[in-house]
Design a protein around this motif. Structure first.
Motif, PDB file in Angstrom:
ATOM      1  N   TRP A  38     -17.634   7.599  -7.523  1.00  0.00           N
ATOM      2  CA  TRP A  38     -17.955   7.741  -6.330  1.00  0.00           C
ATOM      3  C   TRP A  38     -18.602   6.137  -5.948  1.00  0.00           C
ATOM      4  O   TRP A  38     -18.320   5.486  -4.953  1.00  0.00           O
ATOM      5  CB  TRP A  38     -18.987   8.711  -5.872  1.00  0.00           C
ATOM      6  N   LYS A  39     -19.407   5.569  -6.893  1.00  0.00           N
ATOM      7  CA  LYS A  39     -19.792   4.265  -6.653  1.00  0.00           C
ATOM      8  C   LYS A  39     -18.764   3.008  -6.684  1.00  0.00           C
ATOM      9  O   LYS A  39     -18.970   2.181  -5.908  1.00  0.00           O
ATOM     10  CB  LYS A  39     -20.962   3.904  -7.832  1.00  0.00           C
ATOM     11  N   LEU A  40     -17.817   3.349  -7.325  1.00  0.00           N
ATOM     12  CA  LEU A  40     -16.494   2.485  -7.397  1.00  0.00           C
ATOM     13  C   LEU A  40     -15.701   2.260  -6.204  1.00  0.00           C
ATOM     14  O   LEU A  40     -15.497   1.160  -5.525  1.00  0.00           O
ATOM     15  CB  LEU A  40     -15.559   2.759  -8.651  1.00  0.00           C
ATOM     16  N   VAL A  41     -15.652   3.493  -5.509  1.00  0.00           N
ATOM     17  CA  VAL A  41     -15.131   3.750  -4.347  1.00  0.00           C
ATOM     18  C   VAL A  41     -16.061   3.043  -3.369  1.00  0.00           C
ATOM     19  O   VAL A  41     -15.470   2.193  -2.407  1.00  0.00           O
ATOM     20  CB  VAL A  41     -14.986   5.140  -3.803  1.00  0.00           C
ATOM     21  N   MET A  42     -17.291   3.315  -3.175  1.00  0.00           N
ATOM     22  CA  MET A  42     -18.198   2.677  -2.425  1.00  0.00           C
ATOM     23  C   MET A  42     -18.190   1.184  -2.252  1.00  0.00           C
ATOM     24  O   MET A  42     -18.414   0.244  -1.696  1.00  0.00           O
ATOM     25  CB  MET A  42     -19.536   3.121  -2.213  1.00  0.00           C
ATOM     26  N   GLU A  43     -18.510   0.726  -3.843  1.00  0.00           N
ATOM     27  CA  GLU A  43     -18.426  -0.694  -4.233  1.00  0.00           C
ATOM     28  C   GLU A  43     -17.172  -1.371  -3.586  1.00  0.00           C
ATOM     29  O   GLU A  43     -17.328  -2.538  -3.056  1.00  0.00           O
ATOM     30  CB  GLU A  43     -18.272  -1.023  -5.639  1.00  0.00           C
ATOM     31  N   ASN A  44     -15.932  -0.822  -3.490  1.00  0.00           N
ATOM     32  CA  ASN A  44     -14.715  -1.412  -3.284  1.00  0.00           C
ATOM     33  C   ASN A  44     -14.698  -1.680  -1.573  1.00  0.00           C
ATOM     34  O   ASN A  44     -14.224  -2.672  -1.079  1.00  0.00           O
ATOM     35  CB  ASN A  44     -13.442  -0.634  -3.646  1.00  0.00           C
ATOM     36  N   ASN A  45     -15.473  -0.642  -0.897  1.00  0.00           N
ATOM     37  CA  ASN A  45     -15.546  -0.784   0.428  1.00  0.00           C
ATOM     38  C   ASN A  45     -16.484  -1.788   0.562  1.00  0.00           C
ATOM     39  O   ASN A  45     -16.198  -2.549   1.906  1.00  0.00           O
ATOM     40  CB  ASN A  45     -15.914   0.579   0.972  1.00  0.00           C
ATOM     41  N   ARG A  46     -17.431  -2.170  -0.027  1.00  0.00           N
ATOM     42  CA  ARG A  46     -18.545  -3.155   0.355  1.00  0.00           C
ATOM     43  C   ARG A  46     -18.258  -4.681   0.251  1.00  0.00           C
ATOM     44  O   ARG A  46     -18.911  -5.608   0.291  1.00  0.00           O
ATOM     45  CB  ARG A  46     -19.806  -2.865  -0.249  1.00  0.00           C
ATOM     46  N   GLU A  47     -16.776  -5.099  -0.103  1.00  0.00           N
ATOM     47  CA  GLU A  47     -16.663  -6.178  -0.146  1.00  0.00           C
ATOM     48  C   GLU A  47     -15.118  -6.465   0.071  1.00  0.00           C
ATOM     49  O   GLU A  47     -14.327  -5.533   0.223  1.00  0.00           O
ATOM     50  CB  GLU A  47     -16.646  -6.778  -1.433  1.00  0.00           C
TER      51      GLU A  47
END
Length: 411
Positions: free
Chosen positions: A192-201
């Motif tokens: 889930w952190k990778l999904v959110m990281e991807n969204n944040r840049e």
């Protein structure tokens, strides 16, 4: 010789600021359990847009880690949430993702609950049975400007800073007069952190998102803001224009960056996230004064990012399934009176983000596949391009350090 397994607290403590996280924080079963216990079960999580439940008896369900939850609109118009578990023998009450029912009836033995959770009927339970003791267990639930959040903690965190800001910023979008035009749920094989990281840049956007980049700039100056008066000239000019029309737009955020919101212009006066760059829906939402008012962007860790445009809105929710699987649900909202085929074409409305979601899925899955390699080691973030990712990992590590540390001290 095997390497000893580090605890989540040790992994968080070992991370190098400004770098991606240690491998096990992205793939360990124990880390996921700790993420659930310390974050997902303790924070407010975006559940559904309120317009998905317009009438008495409308319900929606979600699986938050080990907790099945049901959200329902009662006869009094209030939206409530309950643990989706019968008080008899634990059967899940509702297996469907959504629907409508005048009562909540357990399919196993037909125990029947009112929409406020009160047990109404339990057959052959004997004279001493007290139905008042067996109502559904409530889950904290709040509707903020048309977005419904839930929290399964006994005591939810304060929401007094987010709520007034979000209500004010969402008011021009008129979510009370919206409906869900389309919903999509996909599973990304990534943490889930990778999904959110991807969204944040948007460092990856130019190489991955040809549809989105027709309207959304991958220039970091278009999304990096430090305060209500600190941003690129183009954004500041847009905010001045919005101020003159009393349209909330300027950057506002939580001190720890758990949430933030701001209205930003799209590229070249684009009106919406469409291949043509023009509005997708003729019947506009709310009372935003111009077609090119840009997107009100709102994110809230750990579960959601969103875009609110003059013609439609797009809300996103993520939920962890396993250490390397995340459910991503996207809903497109339009004015409740907008007619498909007349006011909008569904393909034109949804194609940019359907494409973008699938492209993001591929990026996240390849990112996870690389991190699973023993050769992976954390690499540095770009301060210019990945400031949003740094905000996320700093927030995550700060929360986990604090809560795991307090937990250790208590033990």
């Amino acid at each position: 010789m095997t390497t000893p397994t580090l605890s989540t607290a040790q992994l968080v403590a070992s991370r190098q600021p400004g770098h991606s996280l240690p491998r096990d924080l992205y793939c360990s079963e124990q880390v996921l359990r700790d993420d659930l216990e310390q974050i997902w079960y303790r924070e407010w999580v975006f559940a559904v847009p309120a317009c998905e439940l317009p009438k008495t008896g409308n319900f929606a369900t979600l699986q938050l880690g080990e907790y099945p939850v049901i959200i329902v609109r009662g006869a009094d118009g209030r939206i409530r949430a309950f643990h989706n578990v019968c008080r008899h023998r634990g059967q899940r009450l509702c297996a469907k993702p959504g629907g409508s029912s005048p009562k909540l009836v357990c399919p196993y033995h037909q125990w029947t609950y009112d929409l406020d959770g009160k047990l109404l009927y339990a057959r052959d339970m004997g004279d001493g049975f007290d139905a008042s003791k067996y109502g559904l267990k409530p889950v904290h639930c709040i509707d903020i400007g048309g977005m419904v959040f839930v929290c399964v903690a006994k005591v939810p965190p304060a929401i007094n800073e987010l709520a007034p800001n979000l209500m004010r910023y969402l008011a021009p979008s008129g979510l009370g007069d919206a409906r869900v035009a389309f919903s999509q749920t996909i599973v990304e094989k990534g943490n889930w952190k990778l999904v959110m990281e991807n969204n944040r840049e948007c460092y990856h956007c130019g190489g991955s998102h040809p549809s989105l980049c027709r309207t959304y700039s991958d220039d970091p100056l278009m999304t990096v803001m430090e305060g209500p008066h600190s941003a690129s000239n183009e954004i500041l000019q847009h905010w001045d224009r919005c101020d003159a029309a009393s349209l909330p737009a300027r950057f506002v955020n939580a001190p720890d960056m758990q949430w933030r919101m701001a209205r930003v212009p799209l590229m070249d006066n684009a009106e919406s996230f469409t291949m043509s760059t023009r509005a997708a829906v003729a019947q506009r939402m709310g009372n935003i004064p111009w077609n090119d008012a840009g997107s009100l962007m709102f994110y809230h860790f750990p579960s959601s990012w969103n875009h609110f445009l003059p013609d439609h809105a797009i809300v996103f929710r993520i939920l962890p399934i396993s250490p390397t699987e995340t459910e991503v649900t996207t809903k497109w909202l339009v004015h409740k009176d907008a007619v498909e085929g007349k006011d909008y074409d569904l393909q034109k409305l949804t194609e940019v983000w359907i494409n973008t979601n699938d492209e993001d899925r591929q990026v996240v899955e390849e990112n996870q596949a690389g991190i699973l390699s023993p050769a992976y080691e954390p690499g540095p973030y770009s301060p210019r391009q990945e400031a949003g990712v740094i905000h996320l990992v700093d927030w995550y590590c700060g929360v986990m350090s604090s809560r795991l540390g307090l937990q250790t001290a208590a033990e």
